[in-house]
Design an enzyme around this catalytic site. Structure first.
Site, mmCIF file in Angstrom:
data_model
loop_
_atom_site.group_PDB
_atom_site.id
_atom_site.type_symbol
_atom_site.label_atom_id
_atom_site.label_comp_id
_atom_site.label_asym_id
_atom_site.label_seq_id
_atom_site.Cartn_x
_atom_site.Cartn_y
_atom_site.Cartn_z
ATOM 1 N N TYR A 206 -2.492 -1.171 10.577
ATOM 2 C CA TYR A 206 -1.891 -1.496 9.016
ATOM 3 C C TYR A 206 -1.333 -0.554 8.233
ATOM 4 C CZ TYR A 206 -3.970 -1.242 4.033
ATOM 5 O OH TYR A 206 -3.970 -1.271 2.507
ATOM 6 N N SER B 69 0.723 -1.205 0.300
ATOM 7 C CA SER B 69 0.187 0.195 -0.028
ATOM 8 C C SER B 69 0.786 1.317 -0.224
ATOM 9 C CB SER B 69 -1.026 -0.057 1.059
ATOM 10 O OG SER B 69 -1.658 1.380 1.711
HETATM 11 P P1 NAD Z 1 -11.714 -5.890 -0.473
HETATM 12 O O1 NAD Z 1 -12.209 -6.180 1.327
HETATM 13 O O2 NAD Z 1 -12.209 -5.746 -1.576
HETATM 14 O O3 NAD Z 1 -10.712 -7.825 -0.231
HETATM 15 C C1 NAD Z 1 -9.597 -8.242 0.562
HETATM 16 C C2 NAD Z 1 -9.932 -10.058 -0.143
HETATM 17 O O4 NAD Z 1 -9.193 -10.861 1.234
HETATM 18 C C3 NAD Z 1 -11.234 -10.158 0.073
HETATM 19 O O5 NAD Z 1 -11.246 -11.736 -1.143
HETATM 20 C C4 NAD Z 1 -11.543 -11.374 1.082
HETATM 21 O O6 NAD Z 1 -12.369 -12.398 1.507
HETATM 22 C C5 NAD Z 1 -9.608 -11.538 1.520
HETATM 23 N N1 NAD Z 1 -9.679 -11.738 2.653
HETATM 24 C C6 NAD Z 1 -9.492 -11.213 3.949
HETATM 25 N N2 NAD Z 1 -9.510 -11.838 4.893
HETATM 26 C C7 NAD Z 1 -8.575 -13.106 5.108
HETATM 27 C C8 NAD Z 1 -7.957 -13.825 5.631
HETATM 28 N N3 NAD Z 1 -7.565 -13.817 7.184
HETATM 29 N N4 NAD Z 1 -7.557 -15.482 5.041
HETATM 30 C C9 NAD Z 1 -7.893 -15.107 3.479
HETATM 31 N N5 NAD Z 1 -8.502 -13.884 2.622
HETATM 32 C C10 NAD Z 1 -8.604 -13.159 3.374
HETATM 33 O O7 NAD Z 1 -10.145 -5.730 0.226
HETATM 34 P P2 NAD Z 1 -8.834 -5.278 -1.186
HETATM 35 O O8 NAD Z 1 -8.945 -3.599 -1.330
HETATM 36 O O9 NAD Z 1 -9.620 -5.864 -2.680
HETATM 37 O O10 NAD Z 1 -7.633 -5.024 -0.737
HETATM 38 C C11 NAD Z 1 -6.821 -6.246 -1.400
HETATM 39 C C12 NAD Z 1 -5.637 -5.859 -0.687
HETATM 40 O O11 NAD Z 1 -4.962 -4.642 -1.741
HETATM 41 C C13 NAD Z 1 -5.332 -5.392 0.299
HETATM 42 O O12 NAD Z 1 -3.653 -5.884 1.298
HETATM 43 C C14 NAD Z 1 -5.458 -4.388 0.898
HETATM 44 O O13 NAD Z 1 -4.223 -3.807 1.939
HETATM 45 C C15 NAD Z 1 -4.248 -3.616 -0.561
HETATM 46 N N6 NAD Z 1 -5.248 -2.325 -0.861
HETATM 47 C C16 NAD Z 1 -5.925 -2.149 -0.812
HETATM 48 C C17 NAD Z 1 -6.230 -0.607 -1.110
HETATM 49 C C18 NAD Z 1 -7.376 -0.271 -1.414
HETATM 50 O O14 NAD Z 1 -7.468 1.244 -1.597
HETATM 51 N N7 NAD Z 1 -8.908 -0.568 -1.432
HETATM 52 C C19 NAD Z 1 -5.285 0.247 -1.251
HETATM 53 C C20 NAD Z 1 -4.044 -0.233 -0.748
HETATM 54 C C21 NAD Z 1 -3.531 -1.620 -0.985
#
Ligand code: NAD
Length: 260
Positions: free
Chosen positions: A155, A142
Site C-alpha cells: 500500500y 493517502s
Molecule cells: P472502501 O473499501 O470503503 O471502498 C473502496 C471502493 O473501491 C469500493 O467501492 C470497492 O468496490 C472499490 N474497489 C475495490 N477494488 C476495486 C477494483 N479492483 N476495481 C474497481 N473498484 C474496486 O475504501 P475507502 O476507504 O473509501 O478508500 C477509497 C480510496 O481512498 C482508496 O484508494 C484508499 O486507499 C484511499 N484512502 C483511504 C483512507 C481511509 O482511511 N479510508 C485513507 C487514505 C486513502
C-alpha cells in the site's frame, strides 16, 4: 458548477468514492460510478445518486486492475455523455502483513488496484482531455504517499507511486488546460479501515481498542477521523476553475499526521 460536465469516479460504490461521486452530482456533473465485482452494488450506488440528483448517472462494473476493462469503461462513459471531463482515480485496497509473510498475490493485487489502475485510467482519458484542452485528474492517494507505516509495504509503495504518477502527468499536461493532483487523506472511517483492524491487531499484538487509539487516531493530531465529505469537497474544489493553477500537488488532508 459542473453542468454539462462528466465526472468518472473509480471505486465509488461506497466509502470515499461514493461521497466524491455524490458531491459531483450535487454540483451538477453527470457521474459514472464504478465497482469491481458486484453488479448489484454498482446498481445500488447508481440508483441512490440518480434518485437524489437531476443529472445523468451511469453505473459501470469494471475491475480497475484490468487495463482493458478500464478502457471499456471510459469508452462507454464517453459514448453516453460525450466525454469524461473529470477523472477521479479512487479505487483502492489494503493488505496488512509483515514483508516476509506478505503473499505475492496480495502484493500484486494492491499494486494493480491502487497504482496501475490510475495509470490505465489516465492513459485512456488523456487523449480526449488534450484534444478539448481541458480536464481534471484527481488521484486519491493517502498520507502513505509521503510517509510509511509498518506492515503496509504494498500500500505504501503504491501510494508513493501515485504521488510520482501525479507529478509526471502534471508536467506532461501543464500546457493543455489539464491539472493532475493527488489528495492524501489520513485515516477516514470506511470499510477499508475497518477491515484492516484484525490484521493490524495480529501484526502488532494489540486489541481492537488499542489499534483504534494507539495506531489510527494516534497518527492524527486532531484525534478524529477525516470524513469522506471533507475529501469529496477538496476533490470538487480541485476540479473547479478556481484551482486551475494547482497541478502536480500532493495535498494532505490528514489532521496534521504528516506535519509531525
Ligand atoms: P472502501 O473499501 O470503503 O471502498 C473502496 C471502493 O473501491 C469500493 O467501492 C470497492 O468496490 C472499490 N474497489 C475495490 N477494488 C476495486 C477494483 N479492483 N476495481 C474497481 N473498484 C474496486 O475504501 P475507502 O476507504 O473509501 O478508500 C477509497 C480510496 O481512498 C482508496 O484508494 C484508499 O486507499 C484511499 N484512502 C483511504 C483512507 C481511509 O482511511 N479510508 C485513507 C487514505 C486513502
Amino acid at each position: 458548477m459542473f453542468a454539462g460536465k462528466t465526472a468518472l469516479v473509480t471505486g465509488s460504490t461506497r466509502g470515499i468514492g461514493f461521497e466524491i461521486a455524490r458531491a459531483f452530482a450535487k454540483s451538477g456533473a453527470n457521474v459514472v460510478v464504478n465497482g469491481a465485482s458486484d453488479a448489484a452494488q454498482v446498481e445500488a450506488a447508481r440508483v441512490a445518486l440518480a434518485q437524489d440528483h437531476d443529472v445523468g448517472v451511469m453505473g459501470w462494473r469494471a475491475d480497475v486492475a484490468n487495463a482493458d476493462e478500464v478502457e471499456d469503461m471510459i469508452a462507454a462513459a464517453t459514448r453516453r455523455f460525450g466525454g469524461v471531463d473529470i477523472l477521479v482515480a479512487n479505487a483502492g485496497v489494503q493488505h496488512v502483513a509483515p514483508i516476509e509473510e506478505f503473499p505475492i498475490e496480495a502484493w500484486s493485487r494492491v499494486l494493480a488496484t491502487n497504482l496501475s489502475s490510475a495509470f490505465y485510467a489516465m492513459r485512456a482519458v488523456l487523449p480526449q482531455m488534450k484534444s478539448r484542452k481541458r480536464g481534471r485528474i484527481i488521484l486519491i492517494a493517502s498520507a502513505h504517499a509521503t510517509v510509511a507505516s509498518p506492515f503496509k509495504s504494498a500500500y505504501v509503495a503504491a501510494k508513493h507511486g501515485l504521488a510520482g504518477l501525479a507529478k509526471t502527468a502534471a508536467l506532461e499536461t501543464a500546457r493543455d488546460g489539464i491539472t493532475v493532483n493527488a489528495i492524501a487523506p489520513g485515516y477516514v472511517w470506511t470499510e477499508l479501515v475497518d477491515r484492516q483492524i484484525p490484521a493490524t491487531m495480529a501484526a502488532r499484538g494489540m486489541t481492537r481498542e488499542e489499534v483504534m487509539d494507539q495506531v489510527l487516531l494516534a497518527a492524527q493530531p486532531i484525534r478524529r477521523f477525516v470524513t469522506p465529505q471533507e475529501v469529496a469537497d477538496l476533490a470538487v474544489y480541485l476540479a473547479s476553475d478556481a484551482a486551475s493553477a494547482i497541478t502536480g500537488a500532493i495535498l494532505p488532508m490528514d489532521g496534521g499526521w504528516t506535519a509531525q
